[in-house]
Design a protein around this motif. Structure first.
Motif, PDB file in Angstrom:
ATOM      1  N   SER A 170       0.821  -1.206   0.000  1.00 23.33           N
ATOM      2  CA  SER A 170       0.000   0.000   0.000  1.00 23.33           C
ATOM      3  C   SER A 170       0.862   1.267   0.000  1.00 23.33           C
ATOM      4  CB  SER A 170      -0.897  -0.057   1.234  1.00 23.33           C
ATOM      5  OG  SER A 170      -1.643   1.080   1.349  1.00 23.33           O
ATOM      6  N   TRP A 171       1.906   1.270   0.819  1.00 20.19           N
ATOM      7  CA  TRP A 171       2.747   2.464   0.924  1.00 20.19           C
ATOM      8  C   TRP A 171       3.541   2.667  -0.360  1.00 20.19           C
ATOM      9  CZ3 TRP A 171       4.251   0.795   6.549  1.00 20.19           C
ATOM     10  CH2 TRP A 171       3.224   1.181   7.420  1.00 20.19           C
ATOM     11  N   LEU A 172       4.035   1.583  -0.965  1.00 18.73           N
ATOM     12  CA  LEU A 172       4.760   1.743  -2.236  1.00 18.73           C
ATOM     13  C   LEU A 172       3.810   2.262  -3.322  1.00 18.73           C
ATOM     14  CD1 LEU A 172       7.086  -1.395  -2.486  1.00 18.73           C
ATOM     15  CD2 LEU A 172       7.815   1.000  -2.413  1.00 18.73           C
ATOM     16  N   GLU A 173       2.608   1.687  -3.367  1.00 17.45           N
ATOM     17  CA  GLU A 173       1.654   2.126  -4.397  1.00 17.45           C
ATOM     18  C   GLU A 173       1.321   3.609  -4.249  1.00 17.45           C
ATOM     19  OE1 GLU A 173      -1.487  -0.763  -4.059  1.00 17.45           O
ATOM     20  OE2 GLU A 173      -0.193  -2.304  -4.964  1.00 17.45           O
ATOM     21  N   ALA A 174       1.306   4.099  -3.012  1.00 16.57           N
ATOM     22  CA  ALA A 174       0.984   5.515  -2.776  1.00 16.57           C
ATOM     23  C   ALA A 174       2.251   6.358  -2.637  1.00 16.57           C
ATOM     24  CB  ALA A 174       0.139   5.637  -1.513  1.00 16.57           C
ATOM     25  N   ALA A 175       3.408   5.741  -2.847  1.00 16.83           N
ATOM     26  CA  ALA A 175       4.713   6.421  -2.688  1.00 16.83           C
ATOM     27  C   ALA A 175       4.782   7.155  -1.339  1.00 16.83           C
ATOM     28  CB  ALA A 175       4.983   7.383  -3.840  1.00 16.83           C
ATOM     29  N   MET A 176       4.330   6.479  -0.282  1.00 20.08           N
ATOM     30  CA  MET A 176       4.383   7.083   1.054  1.00 20.08           C
ATOM     31  C   MET A 176       5.629   6.615   1.776  1.00 20.08           C
ATOM     32  SD  MET A 176       0.468   6.681   2.289  1.00 20.08           S
ATOM     33  CE  MET A 176       0.479   7.955   3.541  1.00 20.08           C
ATOM     34  N   ARG A 209      -8.814 -13.420   2.589  1.00 19.65           N
ATOM     35  CA  ARG A 209      -9.165 -14.065   3.856  1.00 19.65           C
ATOM     36  C   ARG A 209     -10.105 -13.136   4.656  1.00 19.65           C
ATOM     37  NH1 ARG A 209      -7.630 -19.347   5.596  1.00 19.65           N
ATOM     38  NH2 ARG A 209      -7.894 -19.303   7.849  1.00 19.65           N
ATOM     39  N   PRO A 210     -11.238 -13.643   5.175  1.00 15.92           N
ATOM     40  CA  PRO A 210     -12.149 -12.754   5.913  1.00 15.92           C
ATOM     41  C   PRO A 210     -11.470 -11.981   7.052  1.00 15.92           C
ATOM     42  CG  PRO A 210     -13.212 -14.850   5.485  1.00 15.92           C
ATOM     43  CD  PRO A 210     -11.798 -14.995   5.011  1.00 15.92           C
ATOM     44  N   SER A 211     -10.488 -12.613   7.723  1.00 12.76           N
ATOM     45  CA  SER A 211      -9.829 -11.901   8.836  1.00 12.76           C
ATOM     46  C   SER A 211      -9.095 -10.660   8.318  1.00 12.76           C
ATOM     47  CB  SER A 211      -8.849 -12.827   9.571  1.00 12.76           C
ATOM     48  OG  SER A 211      -7.852 -13.310   8.686  1.00 12.76           O
ATOM     49  N   THR A 212      -8.522 -10.749   7.125  1.00 19.02           N
ATOM     50  CA  THR A 212      -7.837  -9.575   6.561  1.00 19.02           C
ATOM     51  C   THR A 212      -8.875  -8.554   6.102  1.00 19.02           C
ATOM     52  OG1 THR A 212      -6.153 -11.108   5.720  1.00 19.02           O
ATOM     53  CG2 THR A 212      -6.016  -8.836   4.969  1.00 19.02           C
ATOM     54  N   GLU A 213      -9.905  -9.053   5.418  1.00 20.32           N
ATOM     55  CA  GLU A 213     -10.939  -8.118   4.938  1.00 20.32           C
ATOM     56  C   GLU A 213     -11.496  -7.298   6.091  1.00 20.32           C
ATOM     57  OE1 GLU A 213     -13.940 -10.100   2.640  1.00 20.32           O
ATOM     58  OE2 GLU A 213     -12.562 -10.452   0.984  1.00 20.32           O
ATOM     59  N   LYS A 214     -11.708  -7.963   7.230  1.00 19.01           N
ATOM     60  CA  LYS A 214     -12.326  -7.275   8.371  1.00 19.01           C
ATOM     61  C   LYS A 214     -11.359  -6.294   9.048  1.00 19.01           C
ATOM     62  CE  LYS A 214     -15.363  -7.517  12.101  1.00 19.01           C
ATOM     63  NZ  LYS A 214     -15.593  -8.366  13.243  1.00 19.01           N
ATOM     64  N   THR A 215     -10.060  -6.574   9.016  1.00 18.55           N
ATOM     65  CA  THR A 215      -9.130  -5.793   9.851  1.00 18.55           C
ATOM     66  C   THR A 215      -8.228  -4.831   9.075  1.00 18.55           C
ATOM     67  OG1 THR A 215      -7.476  -7.559   9.726  1.00 18.55           O
ATOM     68  CG2 THR A 215      -8.970  -7.622  11.598  1.00 18.55           C
ATOM     69  N   TRP A 216      -8.175  -4.969   7.755  1.00 18.74           N
ATOM     70  CA  TRP A 216      -7.264  -4.117   6.969  1.00 18.74           C
ATOM     71  C   TRP A 216      -8.045  -2.910   6.472  1.00 18.74           C
ATOM     72  CZ3 TRP A 216      -3.073  -1.856   6.011  1.00 18.74           C
ATOM     73  CH2 TRP A 216      -2.658  -1.415   4.752  1.00 18.74           C
ATOM     74  N   ASN A 217      -7.863  -1.800   7.165  1.00 18.28           N
ATOM     75  CA  ASN A 217      -8.560  -0.570   6.814  1.00 18.28           C
ATOM     76  C   ASN A 217      -7.557   0.352   6.116  1.00 18.28           C
ATOM     77  OD1 ASN A 217      -9.954   1.821   6.712  1.00 18.28           O
ATOM     78  ND2 ASN A 217     -10.886   1.574   8.736  1.00 18.28           N
ATOM     79  N   GLU A 218      -7.359   0.109   4.828  1.00 14.09           N
ATOM     80  CA  GLU A 218      -6.275   0.761   4.098  1.00 14.09           C
ATOM     81  C   GLU A 218      -6.358   2.288   4.160  1.00 14.09           C
ATOM     82  OE1 GLU A 218      -5.900  -0.459   0.008  1.00 14.09           O
ATOM     83  OE2 GLU A 218      -3.856   0.338  -0.092  1.00 14.09           O
ATOM     84  N   LYS A 219      -7.575   2.792   4.011  1.00 11.18           N
ATOM     85  CA  LYS A 219      -7.728   4.254   3.984  1.00 11.18           C
ATOM     86  C   LYS A 219      -7.282   4.877   5.318  1.00 11.18           C
ATOM     87  CE  LYS A 219     -11.234   7.632   3.018  1.00 11.18           C
ATOM     88  NZ  LYS A 219     -12.597   7.820   3.461  1.00 11.18           N
ATOM     89  N   PHE A 225      -0.605   6.863   8.755  1.00  7.95           N
ATOM     90  CA  PHE A 225       0.813   6.818   8.381  1.00  7.95           C
ATOM     91  C   PHE A 225       1.271   8.183   7.853  1.00  7.95           C
ATOM     92  CE2 PHE A 225       4.308   5.597   5.413  1.00  7.95           C
ATOM     93  CZ  PHE A 225       5.203   5.193   6.390  1.00  7.95           C
ATOM     94  N   ALA A 226       0.376   8.878   7.162  1.00 15.25           N
ATOM     95  CA  ALA A 226       0.728  10.216   6.656  1.00 15.25           C
ATOM     96  C   ALA A 226       1.053  11.147   7.828  1.00 15.25           C
ATOM     97  CB  ALA A 226      -0.428  10.783   5.831  1.00 15.25           C
ATOM     98  N   ARG A 227       0.318  11.004   8.923  1.00 16.06           N
ATOM     99  CA  ARG A 227       0.585  11.832  10.115  1.00 16.06           C
ATOM    100  C   ARG A 227       1.935  11.447  10.727  1.00 16.06           C
ATOM    101  NH1 ARG A 227      -3.620  10.633  14.061  1.00 16.06           N
ATOM    102  NH2 ARG A 227      -2.846  12.370  15.290  1.00 16.06           N
ATOM    103  N   ARG A 228       2.221  10.189  10.671  1.00 18.30           N
ATOM    104  CA  ARG A 228       3.495   9.718  11.223  1.00 18.30           C
ATOM    105  C   ARG A 228       4.672  10.246  10.397  1.00 18.30           C
ATOM    106  NH1 ARG A 228       4.538   3.634  13.329  1.00 18.30           N
ATOM    107  NH2 ARG A 228       6.753   3.876  13.661  1.00 18.30           N
TER     108      ARG A 228
END
Ligand SMILES: N[C@@H](CCC(=O)N[C@@H](CS)C(=O)NCC(=O)O)C(=O)O
Length: 249
Positions: A170-176, A209-219, A225-228
């Motif tokens: 995600s970070w590479l795709e957004a160049a963060m 995997r449902p566990s990832t779908e439920k817990t990965w809140n990319e936005k 991370f931008a704040r960090r």
């Protein structure tokens, strides 16, 4: 009663969230804003550094600002928490029963912690080369079985790897991060290339995997991370243990 203290952009509490979901556990989350950490967390909950994840097992329902009851079990360190969850939810098979596979899972976790996480921090903040990060990912890819997860069935080894992997992508795709757009493009291209074909399949399986779908809140993770990164550029703070001179623009 299980309460997890977690923070959005950190991969470590994400590990525990994945395992709790895989175990079908009922749990509460108390979100800690690490960019604006309130005193009560370190004072009343986790005096050893005020880090997340922190898990409280037992005792009454907790609210932000409250101290856990003294008879509740309190555990820090994601890896220790994951082993604890594997023990208290045996039916979920968060660790396989075969000793060889258990050893493999634990060895994989050690490589993630000692190599991937350190290299990732170096790459995101300190100018470490993209190739260093890709080399570790390749090393981890090399021990994956032809199909499935780290030791075949999903285990706490995947709980440790998936949060870092989805963030890297995600970070590479957004160049963060503290690297150029060209490096970001090179990273994305590499991860989609035949060199990483097995890792790509692993990533697709993990994402589905449902566990990832439920817990990965990319936005939300990206916002956090931008704040960090913003704090890093202003203060040189990488994390609670490392601060460097303010990086030049
Ligand atoms: N080894 C620990 C690492 C946990 C950790 O470093 N957490 C960081 C967030 S990434 C933290 O809570 N830092 C406290 C702070 O930033 O104030 C684990 O696996 O749980």
């Amino acid at each position: 009663m299980i309460t997890l203290y977690a923070a959005m952009d950190s991969p470590f509490p994400h590990r525990v969230l994945l395992a709790l979901e895989e175990a079908g556990a009922t749990y509460d989350i108390i979100w800690i804003d690490l960019m604006n950490k309130e005193e009560w967390f370190e004072k009343k909950v986790n005096p050893a550094g005020g880090k997340v994840p922190f898990l409280v097992y037992g005792g009454p329902k907790l609210h932000p600002g409250e101290a856990p009851s003294t008879d509740a079990v309190r555990i820090s360190e994601s890896r220790v928490i994951l082993e604890f969850l594997a023990d208290i939810f045996p039916a979920a098979h968060l660790l396989p029963s075969d000793p060889v596979l258990r050893a493999r899972a634990r060895r994989f976790i050690t490589t993630v912690d000692e190599k991937l996480i350190k290299t990732l921090v170096g790459f995101l903040f300190l100018g470490a080369l993209l190739e260093n990060l890709l080399a570790i990912l390749e090393e981890l890819q090399a021990v994956l079985p032809p199909t499935g997860f780290v030791v075949g069935d999903w285990s706490i080894a995947d709980a440790c790897f998936i949060p870092a992997l989805v963030r890297v992508r995600s970070w590479l795709e957004a160049a963060m991060g503290n690297y150029t757009l060209e490096v970001a493009k090179e990273g994305v291209k590499a991860l989609h290339s035949p060199r990483f074909a097995r890792l790509q399949k692993y990533y697709d399986d993990a994402k589905a995997r449902p566990s990832t779908e439920k817990t990965w809140n990319e936005k939300e993770v990206k916002l956090s991370f931008a704040r960090r990164m913003d704090r890093f550029y202003k203060t040189g703070i990488v994390n609670s243990e490392l601060r460097i001179p303010v990086p030049s623009a």
